[in-house]
Scaffold this motif. Structure first.
Motif, PDB file in Angstrom:
ATOM      1  N   TYR A 193       0.841  -1.206   0.000  1.00 34.73           N
ATOM      2  CA  TYR A 193       0.000   0.000   0.000  1.00 34.73           C
ATOM      3  C   TYR A 193       0.871   1.250   0.000  1.00 34.73           C
ATOM      4  CZ  TYR A 193      -1.981   3.829   2.808  1.00 34.73           C
ATOM      5  OH  TYR A 193      -2.313   5.063   3.300  1.00 34.73           O
ATOM      6  N   THR A 194       0.433   2.246  -0.772  1.00 36.84           N
ATOM      7  CA  THR A 194       1.092   3.554  -0.749  1.00 36.84           C
ATOM      8  C   THR A 194       0.055   4.668  -0.651  1.00 36.84           C
ATOM      9  OG1 THR A 194       2.475   5.130  -1.949  1.00 36.84           O
ATOM     10  CG2 THR A 194       1.191   3.615  -3.292  1.00 36.84           C
ATOM     11  N   GLU A 209      -5.679  -2.863  10.018  1.00 40.76           N
ATOM     12  CA  GLU A 209      -5.288  -3.557  11.251  1.00 40.76           C
ATOM     13  C   GLU A 209      -6.516  -3.980  12.054  1.00 40.76           C
ATOM     14  OE1 GLU A 209      -2.513  -2.901  15.256  1.00 40.76           O
ATOM     15  OE2 GLU A 209      -2.996  -1.192  13.958  1.00 40.76           O
ATOM     16  N   LYS A 210      -7.446  -3.066  12.210  1.00 37.24           N
ATOM     17  CA  LYS A 210      -8.661  -3.382  12.977  1.00 37.24           C
ATOM     18  C   LYS A 210      -9.482  -4.471  12.294  1.00 37.24           C
ATOM     19  CE  LYS A 210     -12.573  -1.197  15.377  1.00 37.24           C
ATOM     20  NZ  LYS A 210     -12.163  -1.686  16.709  1.00 37.24           N
ATOM     21  N   ALA A 211      -9.426  -4.494  10.962  1.00 38.91           N
ATOM     22  CA  ALA A 211     -10.177  -5.501  10.204  1.00 38.91           C
ATOM     23  C   ALA A 211      -9.482  -6.858  10.190  1.00 38.91           C
ATOM     24  CB  ALA A 211     -10.398  -5.019   8.780  1.00 38.91           C
ATOM     25  N   GLY A 212      -8.230  -6.911  10.666  1.00 35.16           N
ATOM     26  CA  GLY A 212      -7.529  -8.187  10.765  1.00 35.16           C
ATOM     27  C   GLY A 212      -6.531  -8.472   9.667  1.00 35.16           C
ATOM     28  N   TYR A 213      -6.217  -7.473   8.844  1.00 32.57           N
ATOM     29  CA  TYR A 213      -5.221  -7.662   7.780  1.00 32.57           C
ATOM     30  C   TYR A 213      -3.845  -7.258   8.317  1.00 32.57           C
ATOM     31  CZ  TYR A 213      -8.939  -8.517   4.449  1.00 32.57           C
ATOM     32  OH  TYR A 213     -10.013  -9.069   3.789  1.00 32.57           O
ATOM     33  N   LYS A 214      -3.022  -8.276   8.598  1.00 30.54           N
ATOM     34  CA  LYS A 214      -1.739  -8.030   9.257  1.00 30.54           C
ATOM     35  C   LYS A 214      -0.567  -8.016   8.282  1.00 30.54           C
ATOM     36  CE  LYS A 214      -3.721 -10.529  13.155  1.00 30.54           C
ATOM     37  NZ  LYS A 214      -3.748 -11.825  13.876  1.00 30.54           N
ATOM     38  N   ASN A 215      -0.784  -8.596   7.101  1.00 33.77           N
ATOM     39  CA  ASN A 215       0.319  -8.741   6.141  1.00 33.77           C
ATOM     40  C   ASN A 215       0.352  -7.519   5.213  1.00 33.77           C
ATOM     41  OD1 ASN A 215       2.422  -9.869   4.735  1.00 33.77           O
ATOM     42  ND2 ASN A 215       1.295 -11.671   4.034  1.00 33.77           N
ATOM     43  N   LEU A 216       0.572  -6.354   5.823  1.00 37.70           N
ATOM     44  CA  LEU A 216       0.538  -5.073   5.103  1.00 37.70           C
ATOM     45  C   LEU A 216       1.940  -4.500   5.000  1.00 37.70           C
ATOM     46  CD1 LEU A 216      -1.090  -2.645   3.915  1.00 37.70           C
ATOM     47  CD2 LEU A 216      -1.177  -1.741   6.255  1.00 37.70           C
ATOM     48  N   HIS A 217       2.288  -4.074   3.794  1.00 40.91           N
ATOM     49  CA  HIS A 217       3.611  -3.492   3.547  1.00 40.91           C
ATOM     50  C   HIS A 217       3.422  -2.088   2.962  1.00 40.91           C
ATOM     51  CE1 HIS A 217       5.120  -7.597   4.091  1.00 40.91           C
ATOM     52  NE2 HIS A 217       4.102  -7.961   3.308  1.00 40.91           N
ATOM     53  N   ILE A 218       3.873  -1.091   3.675  1.00 46.75           N
ATOM     54  CA  ILE A 218       3.707   0.306   3.257  1.00 46.75           C
ATOM     55  C   ILE A 218       4.966   0.772   2.526  1.00 46.75           C
ATOM     56  CG2 ILE A 218       3.327   2.671   4.065  1.00 46.75           C
ATOM     57  CD1 ILE A 218       1.922   1.445   6.527  1.00 46.75           C
ATOM     58  N   VAL A 219       4.803   1.429   1.387  1.00 46.58           N
ATOM     59  CA  VAL A 219       5.956   1.966   0.649  1.00 46.58           C
ATOM     60  C   VAL A 219       6.561   3.094   1.485  1.00 46.58           C
ATOM     61  CG1 VAL A 219       6.724   3.099  -1.471  1.00 46.58           C
ATOM     62  CG2 VAL A 219       4.911   1.364  -1.563  1.00 46.58           C
ATOM     63  N   PRO A 220       7.748   2.888   2.070  1.00 45.08           N
ATOM     64  CA  PRO A 220       8.266   3.858   3.045  1.00 45.08           C
ATOM     65  C   PRO A 220       8.582   5.223   2.445  1.00 45.08           C
ATOM     66  CG  PRO A 220       9.925   2.177   2.539  1.00 45.08           C
ATOM     67  CD  PRO A 220       8.648   1.725   1.906  1.00 45.08           C
TER      68      PRO A 220
END
Length: 575
Positions: free
Chosen positions: A232-233, A248-259
């Motif tokens: 996600y960006t 996170e609240k919805a339960g999606y933990k495998n999230l990678h943010i474009v730093p």
């Protein structure tokens, strides 16, 4: 250079003591050093378009500054007092990451408070959909967002929302503009009543996140959520304030943010344009996803109302979906979820726009719901929700990468749509399918629809005249044939008439008037011409389709439709 007298009259007004010294000095400098810029800055007043008012920041009547926004806000204050004479009037204000958004938001808050209106002002930047939610949550009569959406860095803007949470629509928009235009700048009350300005943040954030998760979650097993890898960006924008918390609240933990793109920045330094409609905008996210082997890429524009999506095709390559594809995918998923829960009884509707894919009508027919089609802009879908309280709104979108899930937010909402597309992707992957395969199966079930957008930029005074003339020419010399196919129907939304060119019959168009022309050919192609309401552009929307019997038919059909689109573009000379 020669400058028209009416422009000089506006310039002279801005050289009076009603304007601060810095403003007057900038104008005096332009008069000698850059008369062309002076003309551009004063040749008209900024106007409300499809998504509110947007413009380049600077001095002048055709620019975004404290005076043009102050005048808007003063006129809006007067209109609010007239509309709600016996109420305590409350207004919510949000702003995005653009330069001067925070200071302009405070100017707007000051003017409202100076007029005795209670203001809820976000303490920091927030997504546009959160403002729509906050307005209703706090029982406000009006809301303002300072944003220019995905426009270039030199732009800012001013969106106005009403008590239903949707943007202004007729007749209110014209009534408010008339009040604003009747004002002189010396009538603006800039001195604030600080007691009437309340800062808001975490409490509203928590309510917005909770509402979004409840509204866009559909019984996806935790194992499916854990199995979905997301990149996600925020493209330097405001969604970073909400999307990670929602996922996170919805339960999606495998999230990678474009730093490199996670910090809000009005210069948008890593992209040419912060517009998820542009493939280049998602290139860094796609690169990270390829490195990680992620399943889906999601990017949002600066004010978090639009989202771009990339998914893996049948060869495991990431491909970008267009706004029409994401719209039908999410709408189909919602319809199927409602059907499974027994919630469809003929009293529901989905929403779309006149320049979006006709495939939405096919979905509505298949699920026995209405598809209400309006002009471009989610204010029209919000108006449908308000005008038809006996019908439940399921979801809807438009081709320009916007989607709205349910009625908790009354504008396009990339925050809710991000969670929804993750639900689509997680459930598809868990059953051995994919987003891409789901879309392909829809082409078999409902028809293979393919769309293409051509957008021509025409800047400045000359550009505005050129765009206007292009539409005039098409009306004076209507197109009768496109790429060897006869035009059978022309819809002119300016005259509100649909004319059958074969029979000569004319039927009225029921949507409000707008400068749009739509052509339908005998083989089912649809071509729309429309000047943008927020950018110096004229847009041409091409939609073609073919019936297919199986997934095996897709490659040949796609080749045929691509050729048809290119023939139409060449024939219309709009490339």
């Amino acid at each position: 250079m020669h400058i028209e007298q009416n422009i000089l009259d506006r310039v002279n007004e801005w050289l009076t003591p009603d304007f601060d010294r810095e403003t007057r000095e900038k104008i005096e400098d332009m008069m000698t050093s850059n008369p062309k810029e002076l003309e551009e800055s004063f040749y008209k007043n900024l106007e409300f378009g499809t998504g509110g008012m947007r413009g380049v920041m600077g001095v002048g009547t055709n620019r975004i500054n404290r005076y043009t926004l102050g005048k808007n806000t003063q006129g809006l204050s007067d209109y609010l007092h007239k509309s709600f004479p016996d109420k305590e009037i409350k207004v919510a204000i949000a702003y995005d990451c653009r330069h001067n958004s925070n200071t302009l938001a405070k100017v707007v808050a000051d003017v409202f408070s100076a007029n005795g209106i209670h203001v809820y002002l976000f303490s920091d930047l927030r997504p546009t959909p959160e403002l729509s939610f906050a307005l209703k949550y706090l029982h406000c009569q009006c809301g303002i967002v300072l944003t220019a959406s995905h426009n270039p860095p030199e732009y800012n803007g001013y969106k106005v929302y009403w008590e239903d949470g949707g943007q202004l629509v007729p007749p209110q928009d014209k009534e408010i503009v008339d009040v604003i235009e009747s004002l002189t700048y010396d009538k603006i009350k800039f001195k604030p009543n600080e007691k009437l300005i309340t800062m808001i943040d975490k409490d509203v954030d928590a309510a917005f996140v909770k509402s979004t998760v409840e509204n866009a979650s559909f019984d996806t097993p935790q194992s499916a959520k854990d199995g979905l890898s997301i990149v996600y960006t925020s493209l330097h924008g405001t969604s970073i304030k909400a999307i990670p918390a929602v996922l996170e609240k919805a339960g999606y933990k495998n999230l990678h943010i474009v730093p490199e793109q996670a910090t809000p920045d009005g210069d948008f330094p890593t992209v040419k344009s912060p517009n998820p409609e542009e493939p280049e905008a998602l290139s860094m996210a796609v690169s990270l996803a390829n490195k990680l082997g992620a399943d889906i890429v999601i990017g949002t524009d600066p004010d978090a109302d639009r989202l771009g999506i990339a998914v893996r095709d049948n060869a495991d390559k990431l491909v970008l979906l267009n706004g029409n594809q994401t719209m039908v995918l999410m709408t189909h998923f919602l319809l199927e979820q409602w059907r499974k829960k027994g919630r469809l009884n003929g009293k529901q509707f989905i929403g779309s726009t006149i320049v979006s894919t006709p495939m939405m009508m096919e979905l509505a027919s298949a699920y026995a719901v209405e598809c209400k089609v309006g002009l471009t802009g989610f204010k029209w879908i919000a108006k449908f929700i308000k005008d038809f309280p006996n019908l439940e709104f399921i979801g809807g979108g438009e081709e320009s990468f916007g989607f709205m899930v349910g009625d908790k937010v009354r504008d396009k909402d990339a925050v809710g749509a991000t969670l929804l597309i993750c639900e689509v992707a997680a459930q598809a992957k868990a059953k051995g399918s994919s987003v891409y395969k789901e879309l392909q199966q829809m082409y078999v079930d409902y028809g293979f629809y393919k769309e293409h957008l051509v957008s021509l930029t025409k800047k400045g005074i000359e550009g505005a005249h050129e765009i206007k003339q292009m539409m005039i020419d098409q009306r004076v010399n209507p197109i009768k044939e496109i790429a060897g196919e006869r035009v059978v129907v022309v819809e002119d939304y300016q005259s509100s008439v649909a004319k059958n060119l074969l029979t000569g019959e004319e039927d009225p168009l029921t949507v409000p008037k707008s400068d749009v022309l739509i052509y339908y050919t005998e083989d089912g192609a649809k071509i729309a011409a429309r000047p943008s309401g927020t950018e110096p552009k004229i847009k041409f929307y091409v939609s073609v389709n073919a019936a297919i019997d199986s997934l095996d038919d897709i490659p040949a059909a796609e080749k045929q439709l691509d050729e048809k689109i290119q023939n139409i573009i060449r024939d219309l000379k709009i490339s």
